[in-house]
Design a protein around this motif. Structure first.
Motif, PDB file in Angstrom:
ATOM      1  N   TYR A  45      -4.944   7.460  -2.102  1.00  0.00           N
ATOM      2  CA  TYR A  45      -3.835   8.197  -1.852  1.00  0.00           C
ATOM      3  C   TYR A  45      -2.634   7.499  -1.377  1.00  0.00           C
ATOM      4  O   TYR A  45      -1.575   7.348  -1.871  1.00  0.00           O
ATOM      5  CB  TYR A  45      -4.138   9.590  -1.237  1.00  0.00           C
ATOM      6  CG  TYR A  45      -2.495  10.155  -0.911  1.00  0.00           C
ATOM      7  CD1 TYR A  45      -1.755  10.593  -1.542  1.00  0.00           C
ATOM      8  CD2 TYR A  45      -2.394  10.030   0.585  1.00  0.00           C
ATOM      9  CE1 TYR A  45      -0.437  11.217  -1.416  1.00  0.00           C
ATOM     10  CE2 TYR A  45      -1.031  10.788   0.985  1.00  0.00           C
ATOM     11  CZ  TYR A  45      -0.258  10.922   0.117  1.00  0.00           C
ATOM     12  OH  TYR A  45       1.083  11.633   0.525  1.00  0.00           O
ATOM     13  N   THR A  46      -2.924   6.714  -0.202  1.00  0.00           N
ATOM     14  CA  THR A  46      -1.912   5.884   0.382  1.00  0.00           C
ATOM     15  C   THR A  46      -1.188   4.794  -0.221  1.00  0.00           C
ATOM     16  O   THR A  46      -0.085   4.549  -0.294  1.00  0.00           O
ATOM     17  CB  THR A  46      -2.384   5.517   1.971  1.00  0.00           C
ATOM     18  OG1 THR A  46      -3.367   4.417   1.625  1.00  0.00           O
ATOM     19  CG2 THR A  46      -2.839   6.386   2.762  1.00  0.00           C
ATOM     20  N   VAL A  47      -1.938   4.399  -1.133  1.00  0.00           N
ATOM     21  CA  VAL A  47      -1.649   3.174  -2.167  1.00  0.00           C
ATOM     22  C   VAL A  47      -1.022   3.725  -3.535  1.00  0.00           C
ATOM     23  O   VAL A  47       0.026   3.107  -3.964  1.00  0.00           O
ATOM     24  CB  VAL A  47      -2.830   2.234  -2.310  1.00  0.00           C
ATOM     25  CG1 VAL A  47      -2.473   1.041  -3.167  1.00  0.00           C
ATOM     26  CG2 VAL A  47      -3.117   1.620  -0.805  1.00  0.00           C
ATOM     27  N   LEU A  48      -1.789   4.782  -4.088  1.00  0.00           N
ATOM     28  CA  LEU A  48      -1.536   5.191  -5.384  1.00  0.00           C
ATOM     29  C   LEU A  48      -0.626   6.523  -5.555  1.00  0.00           C
ATOM     30  O   LEU A  48       0.185   6.562  -6.375  1.00  0.00           O
ATOM     31  CB  LEU A  48      -2.722   5.350  -6.319  1.00  0.00           C
ATOM     32  CG  LEU A  48      -3.474   4.157  -6.290  1.00  0.00           C
ATOM     33  CD1 LEU A  48      -4.965   4.212  -7.056  1.00  0.00           C
ATOM     34  CD2 LEU A  48      -2.761   3.136  -6.870  1.00  0.00           C
ATOM     35  N   GLY A  49      -0.733   7.130  -4.492  1.00  0.00           N
ATOM     36  CA  GLY A  49      -0.219   8.527  -4.657  1.00  0.00           C
ATOM     37  C   GLY A  49       0.909   8.924  -3.751  1.00  0.00           C
ATOM     38  O   GLY A  49       1.912   9.402  -3.817  1.00  0.00           O
ATOM     39  N   ALA A  50       1.059   8.176  -2.639  1.00  0.00           N
ATOM     40  CA  ALA A  50       2.164   8.398  -1.632  1.00  0.00           C
ATOM     41  C   ALA A  50       3.518   7.998  -1.925  1.00  0.00           C
ATOM     42  O   ALA A  50       3.531   7.192  -2.991  1.00  0.00           O
ATOM     43  CB  ALA A  50       1.780   7.928  -0.106  1.00  0.00           C
ATOM     44  N   ARG A  51       4.439   8.400  -1.450  1.00  0.00           N
ATOM     45  CA  ARG A  51       5.915   8.159  -1.697  1.00  0.00           C
ATOM     46  C   ARG A  51       6.313   6.768  -1.233  1.00  0.00           C
ATOM     47  O   ARG A  51       7.194   6.133  -1.872  1.00  0.00           O
ATOM     48  CB  ARG A  51       6.938   8.976  -0.950  1.00  0.00           C
ATOM     49  CG  ARG A  51       6.737  10.569  -1.433  1.00  0.00           C
ATOM     50  CD  ARG A  51       7.607  11.323  -0.792  1.00  0.00           C
ATOM     51  NE  ARG A  51       8.942  11.381  -1.416  1.00  0.00           N
ATOM     52  CZ  ARG A  51       9.757  11.133  -0.549  1.00  0.00           C
ATOM     53  NH1 ARG A  51       9.774  10.726   0.897  1.00  0.00           N
ATOM     54  NH2 ARG A  51      11.348  10.787  -1.003  1.00  0.00           N
ATOM     55  N   THR A  52       5.446   5.998  -0.120  1.00  0.00           N
ATOM     56  CA  THR A  52       5.641   4.650   0.001  1.00  0.00           C
ATOM     57  C   THR A  52       4.186   4.165   0.801  1.00  0.00           C
ATOM     58  O   THR A  52       3.424   4.756   0.890  1.00  0.00           O
ATOM     59  CB  THR A  52       6.688   4.670   1.289  1.00  0.00           C
ATOM     60  OG1 THR A  52       6.478   3.341   1.832  1.00  0.00           O
ATOM     61  CG2 THR A  52       6.355   5.549   2.245  1.00  0.00           C
ATOM     62  N   ASP A  53       4.245   2.979   0.229  1.00  0.00           N
ATOM     63  CA  ASP A  53       2.979   2.142   0.777  1.00  0.00           C
ATOM     64  C   ASP A  53       2.855   2.257   2.432  1.00  0.00           C
ATOM     65  O   ASP A  53       1.463   1.964   2.820  1.00  0.00           O
ATOM     66  CB  ASP A  53       2.750   0.933   0.216  1.00  0.00           C
ATOM     67  CG  ASP A  53       2.783   0.736  -1.211  1.00  0.00           C
ATOM     68  OD1 ASP A  53       2.340   1.779  -1.843  1.00  0.00           O
ATOM     69  OD2 ASP A  53       3.021  -0.383  -1.806  1.00  0.00           O
ATOM     70  N   THR A  54       3.882   2.591   3.060  1.00  0.00           N
ATOM     71  CA  THR A  54       3.684   2.653   4.514  1.00  0.00           C
ATOM     72  C   THR A  54       2.636   3.623   4.784  1.00  0.00           C
ATOM     73  O   THR A  54       2.174   3.372   6.057  1.00  0.00           O
ATOM     74  CB  THR A  54       5.252   2.613   5.080  1.00  0.00           C
ATOM     75  OG1 THR A  54       6.080   1.829   4.590  1.00  0.00           O
ATOM     76  CG2 THR A  54       5.186   2.685   6.505  1.00  0.00           C
ATOM     77  N   MET A  55       2.262   4.587   4.215  1.00  0.00           N
ATOM     78  CA  MET A  55       1.691   5.663   4.334  1.00  0.00           C
ATOM     79  C   MET A  55       0.237   4.965   4.767  1.00  0.00           C
ATOM     80  O   MET A  55      -0.585   5.766   5.480  1.00  0.00           O
ATOM     81  CB  MET A  55       1.529   6.550   3.408  1.00  0.00           C
ATOM     82  CG  MET A  55       0.695   7.803   3.650  1.00  0.00           C
ATOM     83  SD  MET A  55       1.431   9.098   5.085  1.00  0.00           S
ATOM     84  CE  MET A  55       2.880   9.588   4.270  1.00  0.00           C
ATOM     85  N   LEU A  56      -0.206   3.920   4.451  1.00  0.00           N
ATOM     86  CA  LEU A  56      -1.291   3.245   4.815  1.00  0.00           C
ATOM     87  C   LEU A  56      -1.434   3.071   6.056  1.00  0.00           C
ATOM     88  O   LEU A  56      -2.674   3.046   6.690  1.00  0.00           O
ATOM     89  CB  LEU A  56      -1.449   1.957   3.821  1.00  0.00           C
ATOM     90  CG  LEU A  56      -2.821   1.228   3.931  1.00  0.00           C
ATOM     91  CD1 LEU A  56      -3.876   1.878   3.443  1.00  0.00           C
ATOM     92  CD2 LEU A  56      -2.641  -0.162   3.438  1.00  0.00           C
ATOM     93  N   ALA A  57      -0.388   3.033   6.791  1.00  0.00           N
ATOM     94  CA  ALA A  57      -0.577   2.938   8.427  1.00  0.00           C
ATOM     95  C   ALA A  57      -1.139   4.154   8.966  1.00  0.00           C
ATOM     96  O   ALA A  57      -1.464   4.118  10.308  1.00  0.00           O
ATOM     97  CB  ALA A  57       0.820   2.658   8.723  1.00  0.00           C
ATOM     98  N   THR A  58      -1.257   5.134   8.367  1.00  0.00           N
ATOM     99  CA  THR A  58      -1.956   6.416   8.830  1.00  0.00           C
ATOM    100  C   THR A  58      -3.257   6.460   8.683  1.00  0.00           C
ATOM    101  O   THR A  58      -3.993   7.299   9.224  1.00  0.00           O
ATOM    102  CB  THR A  58      -1.148   7.864   8.184  1.00  0.00           C
ATOM    103  OG1 THR A  58      -1.610   7.858   6.539  1.00  0.00           O
ATOM    104  CG2 THR A  58       0.284   7.580   8.409  1.00  0.00           C
ATOM    105  N   LEU A  59      -4.101   5.599   7.963  1.00  0.00           N
ATOM    106  CA  LEU A  59      -5.167   5.640   7.677  1.00  0.00           C
ATOM    107  C   LEU A  59      -6.168   5.225   9.135  1.00  0.00           C
ATOM    108  O   LEU A  59      -7.278   6.074   9.119  1.00  0.00           O
ATOM    109  CB  LEU A  59      -5.583   4.390   6.897  1.00  0.00           C
ATOM    110  CG  LEU A  59      -7.034   4.337   6.302  1.00  0.00           C
ATOM    111  CD1 LEU A  59      -7.921   5.488   5.921  1.00  0.00           C
ATOM    112  CD2 LEU A  59      -7.507   3.106   5.336  1.00  0.00           C
ATOM    113  N   PRO A  60      -5.770   4.583  10.134  1.00  0.00           N
ATOM    114  CA  PRO A  60      -6.405   4.550  11.185  1.00  0.00           C
ATOM    115  C   PRO A  60      -6.869   5.913  11.955  1.00  0.00           C
ATOM    116  O   PRO A  60      -7.786   6.317  12.418  1.00  0.00           O
ATOM    117  CB  PRO A  60      -5.716   3.651  12.127  1.00  0.00           C
ATOM    118  CG  PRO A  60      -4.979   2.764  11.169  1.00  0.00           C
ATOM    119  CD  PRO A  60      -4.701   3.605  10.004  1.00  0.00           C
ATOM    120  N   PHE A  61      -5.636   6.799  11.981  1.00  0.00           N
ATOM    121  CA  PHE A  61      -5.684   8.302  12.593  1.00  0.00           C
ATOM    122  C   PHE A  61      -6.820   8.739  11.877  1.00  0.00           C
ATOM    123  O   PHE A  61      -7.728   9.698  12.342  1.00  0.00           O
ATOM    124  CB  PHE A  61      -4.605   8.993  12.251  1.00  0.00           C
ATOM    125  CG  PHE A  61      -3.378   8.317  13.126  1.00  0.00           C
ATOM    126  CD1 PHE A  61      -3.500   8.459  14.635  1.00  0.00           C
ATOM    127  CD2 PHE A  61      -2.348   7.698  12.448  1.00  0.00           C
ATOM    128  CE1 PHE A  61      -2.430   7.743  15.251  1.00  0.00           C
ATOM    129  CE2 PHE A  61      -1.253   7.235  13.342  1.00  0.00           C
ATOM    130  CZ  PHE A  61      -1.367   7.140  14.694  1.00  0.00           C
TER     131      PHE A  61
END
Length: 299
Positions: free
Chosen positions: A231-247
């Motif tokens: 989702y963070t890579v393919l569906g989110a509005r920005t790839d920066t959402m990948l930074a939330t994966l650790p949470f």
């Protein structure tokens, strides 16, 4: 009218609210996913609609608890954990509970309708599925946890309809998988708590075993992580959402830790109680929410 009767009547509204279990309404925060992940938190109209539909889902949840407790009053009295519920202990009359449920149900649909028809339709489907769960689906092996997951997806979808946003299907999928993970974790805690004994209140536990639930959790856990990463890579509005994966990783690790090493009986509680009780998990959820809000607003 005796003094005791008068006091009881004055307490009826409080008893109704208590039966509606407001502490569990935190689950309806999933409704806010639509306005959060669409990056419209700064849109007053969208945020207002999302809040209204969230309240509608809280009312719908409360109505379902009222109906559930009237149906399960006898079995609730057999369980020390549920015997103190207002209907089970005889403080809230069944006819009053039914009347309150009808009023609350109508209020939930009406409030959602004030936003738009699509949101009201999702709330109605949610109510129907909740009713089906209370009337028998909760006793069907595997179907019980799948229905719980579907209810969370409906919450998220209702929020999307409330703000008329386009949300990636990956987000709805990870919502369902995460809810499935938490439902299986709760069932595991219940299975550990009863120690293989029969459970008259939740007969489905006669079919679940700790080993089976461990296998199911082992399947769902990596699925949650992989789908959220996608989702963070393919569906989110920005790839920066990948930074939330650790949470997300930490939250899952924390639940697994609590499941295996801390207060196993506590895992029989609903996810809201687990979040309230465990400070590290609560901090993780809050930080994840703040990070998502900042990223979507600045995208």
């Amino acid at each position: 009218m005796t003094a005791t009767t008068g006091i009881t009547r004055r307490r009826l509204p409080l008893l109704v609210v208590q039966t509606m279990r407001p502490r569990q309404w935190i689950k309806n925060s999933f409704v806010l996913a639509g306005v959060l992940f669409s990056g419209r938190l700064d849109d007053a109209d969208a945020l207002g609609n999302a809040v209204l539909v969230t309240i509608a889902f809280c009312l719908a949840s409360g109505a379902s608890y009222l109906l559930n407790d009237t149906r399960d009053a006898e079995t609730d009295r057999l369980n020390p954990r549920t015997a103190t519920r207002p209907i089970a202990r005889g403080d809230l009359p069944v006819n009053m509970a039914y009347a309150a449920a009808v009023v609350t149900l109508l209020a939930a649909v009406g409030l959602a309708m004030s936003v738009n028809a699509a949101s009201a339709a999702v709330v109605a489907v949610f109510l129907g599925l909740q009713l089906g769960y209370s009337m028998g689906l909760k006793h069907v092996l595997f179907v019980d946890v799948m229905v719980i997951a579907a209810l969370f997806v409906l919450r998220a979808f209702g929020g999307v309809m409330a703000v008329d946003a386009e949300i990636s299907p990956w987000l709805l999928l990870v919502t369902g998988l995460l809810a499935l993970f938490l439902a299986l974790s709760k069932r595991r805690g219940e299975a550990v708590a009863i120690g293989g004994q029969s459970n008259p209140q939740r007969p489905v536990l006669d079919f679940y075993s700790v080993s089976l639930l461990d296998e199911l959790i082992g399947v769902v856990t990596p699925s949650v992580v992989v789908v959220y990463a996608l989702y963070t890579v393919l569906g989110a509005r920005t790839d920066t959402m990948l930074a939330t994966l650790p949470f997300v990783l930490y939250g899952i690790f924390r639940v697994l830790f609590l499941m295996h090493h801390r207060d196993r009986a506590g895992m029989t509680e609903e996810v809201d109680a687990l979040v309230y009780r465990d400070a590290p998990l609560l901090v993780c959820v809050v930080l994840w929410g703040v990070a998502c809000a900042v990223i979507t607003l600045t995208a």
